[in-house]
Design a protein around this motif. Structure first.
Motif, mmCIF file in Angstrom:
data_model
loop_
_atom_site.group_PDB
_atom_site.id
_atom_site.type_symbol
_atom_site.label_atom_id
_atom_site.label_comp_id
_atom_site.label_asym_id
_atom_site.label_seq_id
_atom_site.Cartn_x
_atom_site.Cartn_y
_atom_site.Cartn_z
ATOM 1 N N SER A 92 43.418 42.916 31.919
ATOM 2 C CA SER A 92 42.861 44.244 32.165
ATOM 3 C C SER A 92 43.879 45.129 32.879
ATOM 4 C CB SER A 92 41.576 44.136 32.990
ATOM 5 O OG SER A 92 41.816 43.466 34.201
ATOM 6 N N ASP A 93 43.739 46.457 32.655
ATOM 7 C CA ASP A 93 44.649 47.370 33.331
ATOM 8 C C ASP A 93 44.294 47.432 34.821
ATOM 9 O OD1 ASP A 93 42.647 49.318 33.843
ATOM 10 O OD2 ASP A 93 43.027 50.305 31.937
ATOM 11 N N HIS A 94 45.159 48.062 35.591
ATOM 12 C CA HIS A 94 45.011 48.045 37.050
ATOM 13 C C HIS A 94 43.678 48.618 37.517
ATOM 14 C CE1 HIS A 94 48.868 46.521 38.582
ATOM 15 N NE2 HIS A 94 49.267 46.834 37.360
ATOM 16 N N ALA A 95 43.242 49.717 36.975
ATOM 17 C CA ALA A 95 41.985 50.327 37.411
ATOM 18 C C ALA A 95 40.794 49.460 37.026
ATOM 19 C CB ALA A 95 41.852 51.720 36.828
ATOM 20 N N ALA A 96 40.843 48.847 35.845
ATOM 21 C CA ALA A 96 39.720 48.026 35.362
ATOM 22 C C ALA A 96 39.569 46.727 36.150
ATOM 23 C CB ALA A 96 39.904 47.723 33.877
ATOM 24 N N ARG A 97 40.607 46.301 36.833
ATOM 25 C CA ARG A 97 40.516 45.063 37.618
ATOM 26 C C ARG A 97 39.416 45.171 38.667
ATOM 27 N NH1 ARG A 97 47.055 43.999 38.348
ATOM 28 N NH2 ARG A 97 47.404 43.746 36.116
ATOM 29 N N PHE A 98 39.236 46.359 39.213
ATOM 30 C CA PHE A 98 38.226 46.538 40.250
ATOM 31 C C PHE A 98 36.809 46.482 39.691
ATOM 32 C CE2 PHE A 98 42.064 48.095 42.195
ATOM 33 C CZ PHE A 98 41.974 47.584 43.480
ATOM 34 N N ASP A 99 36.659 46.694 38.385
ATOM 35 C CA ASP A 99 35.346 46.562 37.753
ATOM 36 C C ASP A 99 34.934 45.099 37.648
ATOM 37 O OD1 ASP A 99 35.328 49.312 37.399
ATOM 38 O OD2 ASP A 99 36.089 49.193 35.334
ATOM 39 N N ARG A 100 35.898 44.200 37.742
ATOM 40 C CA ARG A 100 35.637 42.766 37.574
ATOM 41 C C ARG A 100 35.707 41.995 38.879
ATOM 42 N NH1 ARG A 100 39.411 40.821 33.003
ATOM 43 N NH2 ARG A 100 38.227 38.929 33.362
ATOM 44 N N ALA A 101 35.884 42.704 39.999
ATOM 45 C CA ALA A 101 35.957 42.063 41.314
ATOM 46 C C ALA A 101 34.968 42.740 42.254
ATOM 47 C CB ALA A 101 37.369 42.176 41.878
ATOM 48 N N GLU A 102 34.409 41.951 43.160
ATOM 49 C CA GLU A 102 33.495 42.507 44.149
ATOM 50 C C GLU A 102 34.320 43.035 45.320
ATOM 51 O OE1 GLU A 102 29.790 41.022 46.947
ATOM 52 O OE2 GLU A 102 30.330 39.837 45.182
ATOM 53 N N TRP A 103 34.101 44.292 45.678
ATOM 54 C CA TRP A 103 34.861 44.904 46.759
ATOM 55 C C TRP A 103 34.073 46.045 47.374
ATOM 56 C CZ3 TRP A 103 36.455 50.059 46.523
ATOM 57 C CH2 TRP A 103 36.277 50.672 45.277
ATOM 58 N N GLU A 104 34.538 46.494 48.523
ATOM 59 C CA GLU A 104 33.976 47.666 49.179
ATOM 60 C C GLU A 104 35.113 48.405 49.871
ATOM 61 O OE1 GLU A 104 31.194 46.517 52.205
ATOM 62 O OE2 GLU A 104 32.682 45.411 53.343
ATOM 63 N N ALA A 105 34.887 49.663 50.170
ATOM 64 C CA ALA A 105 35.894 50.457 50.867
ATOM 65 C C ALA A 105 35.898 50.086 52.340
ATOM 66 C CB ALA A 105 35.617 51.943 50.706
ATOM 67 N N GLY A 106 37.102 49.883 52.886
ATOM 68 C CA GLY A 106 37.248 49.578 54.298
ATOM 69 C C GLY A 106 37.273 50.847 55.141
ATOM 70 N N ALA A 107 37.569 50.687 56.405
ATOM 71 C CA ALA A 107 37.576 51.803 57.354
ATOM 72 C C ALA A 107 38.557 52.899 56.959
ATOM 73 C CB ALA A 107 37.901 51.286 58.758
ATOM 74 N N LEU A 108 39.673 52.530 56.331
ATOM 75 C CA LEU A 108 40.662 53.520 55.883
ATOM 76 C C LEU A 108 40.448 53.916 54.422
ATOM 77 C CD1 LEU A 108 43.963 52.045 57.411
ATOM 78 C CD2 LEU A 108 42.542 53.894 58.315
#
Length: 170
Positions: A92-108
């Motif tokens: 997957s391209d760089h942006a699509a990788r985040f669609d396949r991983a669980e994440w959240e925005a940190g303090a920054l």
């Protein structure tokens, strides 16, 4: 010279190291890449600092330099799939990788990957292009620690995990 390079690569493959994913988000775009070159610089000074090396052709390096912030996500020993995803092994391209991983925005505002054993959210302090890699130094803004400290390792061209060796306790 090819012989020197081959011997260098073989020698370095014998050194086990932990696996991390450097992530970033901002005006330069959202990107992430698996890295094995991450180390502390200092716990002292104005803020703790760490160093990461990222290939100069990686979209993540360009995004970190533009965003001036990043997150170093130290992967847990059960996150081989996350490592493969951000290494580009899943295609997957760089942006699509985040669609396949669980994440959240940190303090920054930087992407914090769920399940990581330690997460260091950083502001970019300095960067140096050394031949094929950007050497990136970040000032640590925050640290998150999971309840499970076992980190994913990579050595001898395979994923590994740490095993306690009996002996003197420190």
């Amino acid at each position: 010279m090819d012989d020197l390079r081959a011997h260098f690569l073989e020698g370095m493959s014998r050194a086990a190291t932990f696996v991390a994913v450097a992530t970033t988000d901002g005006d330069g775009g959202r990107a992430g890449v698996t890295i094995s070159s991450l180390t502390s610089v200092s716990a002292d000074g104005d803020q703790p600092s760490l160093l990461a090396c990222i290939h100069h052709q990686s979209p993540a390096a360009a995004a970190i330099l533009r965003n001036r912030a990043f997150c170093a996500n130290l992967l847990a020993e059960d996150q081989q799939g996350v490592s493969d995803l951000f290494a580009g092994r899943a295609g997957s391209d760089h942006a699509a990788r985040f669609d396949r991983a669980e994440w959240e925005a940190g303090a920054l505002g930087q992407p914090v990957l769920a399940g990581a054993t330690a997460v260091f959210e950083c502001r970019l302090a300095t960067a140096l292009l050394w031949e094929t890699h950007h050497i990136i130094v970040g000032r640590v803004h925050s640290v998150r620690l999971s309840d499970h400290p076992a980190a994913l390792l990579y050595g001898q061209r395979a994923y590994r995990r740490a095993v306690h060796l009996p002996g003197r306790e420190v």
